[in-house]
Design a protein around this motif. Structure first.
Motif, short mmCIF file in Angstrom:
data_model
loop_
_atom_site.label_atom_id
_atom_site.label_comp_id
_atom_site.label_asym_id
_atom_site.label_seq_id
_atom_site.Cartn_x
_atom_site.Cartn_y
_atom_site.Cartn_z
N ILE A 130 0.70 -0.99 0.16
CA ILE A 130 0.08 -0.39 0.17
C ILE A 130 1.15 1.25 -0.39
O ILE A 130 0.88 2.12 -0.70
CB ILE A 130 -0.81 0.22 1.26
N LEU A 131 1.99 1.44 0.75
CA LEU A 131 2.94 2.67 0.89
C LEU A 131 3.04 2.87 -0.35
O LEU A 131 3.69 4.22 -1.19
CB LEU A 131 3.54 2.52 1.60
N PRO A 132 3.85 1.87 -0.80
CA PRO A 132 4.17 2.42 -2.24
C PRO A 132 3.05 3.47 -3.30
O PRO A 132 3.64 4.40 -3.98
CB PRO A 132 4.92 1.25 -3.74
N VAL A 133 1.35 2.73 -3.22
CA VAL A 133 1.29 3.60 -4.08
C VAL A 133 0.39 4.58 -3.75
O VAL A 133 0.32 6.04 -4.79
CB VAL A 133 -0.39 1.95 -4.38
N LEU B 220 3.38 7.44 -4.72
CA LEU B 220 3.05 7.50 -5.78
C LEU B 220 1.79 8.65 -6.20
O LEU B 220 2.34 9.65 -7.05
CB LEU B 220 3.09 6.68 -7.08
N LEU B 221 0.19 8.69 -5.76
CA LEU B 221 -0.45 9.05 -5.58
C LEU B 221 -1.30 10.19 -5.31
O LEU B 221 -1.61 10.82 -5.42
CB LEU B 221 -1.73 8.28 -5.44
N GLN C 2 3.57 11.70 0.02
CA GLN C 2 4.83 11.53 -0.31
C GLN C 2 5.91 12.37 0.59
O GLN C 2 7.20 12.37 1.40
CB GLN C 2 4.75 11.69 -1.47
N LYS C 3 5.69 13.53 0.48
CA LYS C 3 6.00 14.91 1.86
C LYS C 3 6.93 14.08 2.98
O LYS C 3 7.46 14.70 3.39
CB LYS C 3 5.56 15.99 1.30
#
Length: 164
Positions: free
Chosen positions: A85-88, A91-92, A97-98
Motif C-alpha cells: 500500500i505505501l508505495p502506491v 506515488l498518488l 509523499q512529503k
C-alpha cells in the motif's frame, strides 16, 4: 551521519525510530547476546519462553503466544501495508509523499516488492522444516536492499537541491 546537523527533526526522528526498530529486531534474533555471552535465562524466561531464551518473540503468557499475536499478525499486517500500500500511496498523494520523505521512510522499488512476493511463494511451497529461518534471511536481505537504494533515495542526500 554527516548530514545530521542540516536535517529536520522529523527526519532525525524517523532515522532514530528505524535504528531502534532494527536494533530491537537484531537483539531479539540473537536473544540479546545470550548465547554469545553465555548468559543463562532467568526463571521467568525459562518458565514462559518456548525456547527458554531471553527474548520476547518466543514468550507465552498464559495461553497467549507473543510470537503469534505480535510477531506474526501485527508485523504481517504492518509489512503488508508497507510493501503493497505505501508505495502506491506515495506515488498518488503528494502530501503523503512529503510526509514519508520528511520522516525518512524508504519506499520500495517494484523489484523489491517482486523479491518479497517471489521469496514468499518459494518459502510457502518448500516442504522444509526450518524454511522460516530462510525466509527471515530473505526478509532481512531485501530490507537491506530497500534501505541501500530506496525509490526515494533523495531522503539520504545532504540537501534538497540535489534532487531537483
Amino acid at each position: 551521519m554527516k548530514s545530521w546537523s542540516i536535517k529536520q527533526r522529523s527526519w532525525k526522528f524517523g532515522m532514530i525510530l528505524m535504528a531502534l526498530l532494527f536494533l530491537f529486531a537484531a537483539g531479539e534474533e540473537i536473544s540479546w547476546g545470550q548465547r554469545i555471552f553465555n548468559i543463562e535465562s532467568n526463571a521467568f524466561f525459562v518458565e514462559n519462553n518456548l525456547q527458554k531464551e531471553t527474548n520476547l518473540h518466543n514468550l507465552t503468557i498464559g495461553n497467549i503466544s507473543l510470537n503469534k499475536l505480535v510477531f506474526s499478525k501485527i508485523i504481517f499486517g504492518t509489512l503488508l501495508i508497507y510493501i503493497l500500500i505505501l508505495p502506491v500511496v506515495y506515488l498518488l498523494f503528494h502530501r503523503a509523499q512529503k510526509l514519508m520523505d520528511d520522516f525518512a521512510i524508504p519506499i520500495m522499488e517494484a523489484h523489491h516488492v517482486l523479491a518479497f512476493i517471489i521469496s514468499t511463494v518459494i518459502i510457502v511451497i518448500i516442504p522444509a522444516e526450518r524454511k522460516w529461518e530462510l525466509y527471515e534471511f530473505c526478509f532481512a536481505f531485501i530490507f537491506l536492499m530497500i534501505f541501500y537504494n530506496p525509490f526515494n533515495s533523495w531522503i539520504y542526500k545532504d540537501e534538497i537541491s540535489s534532487v531537483l
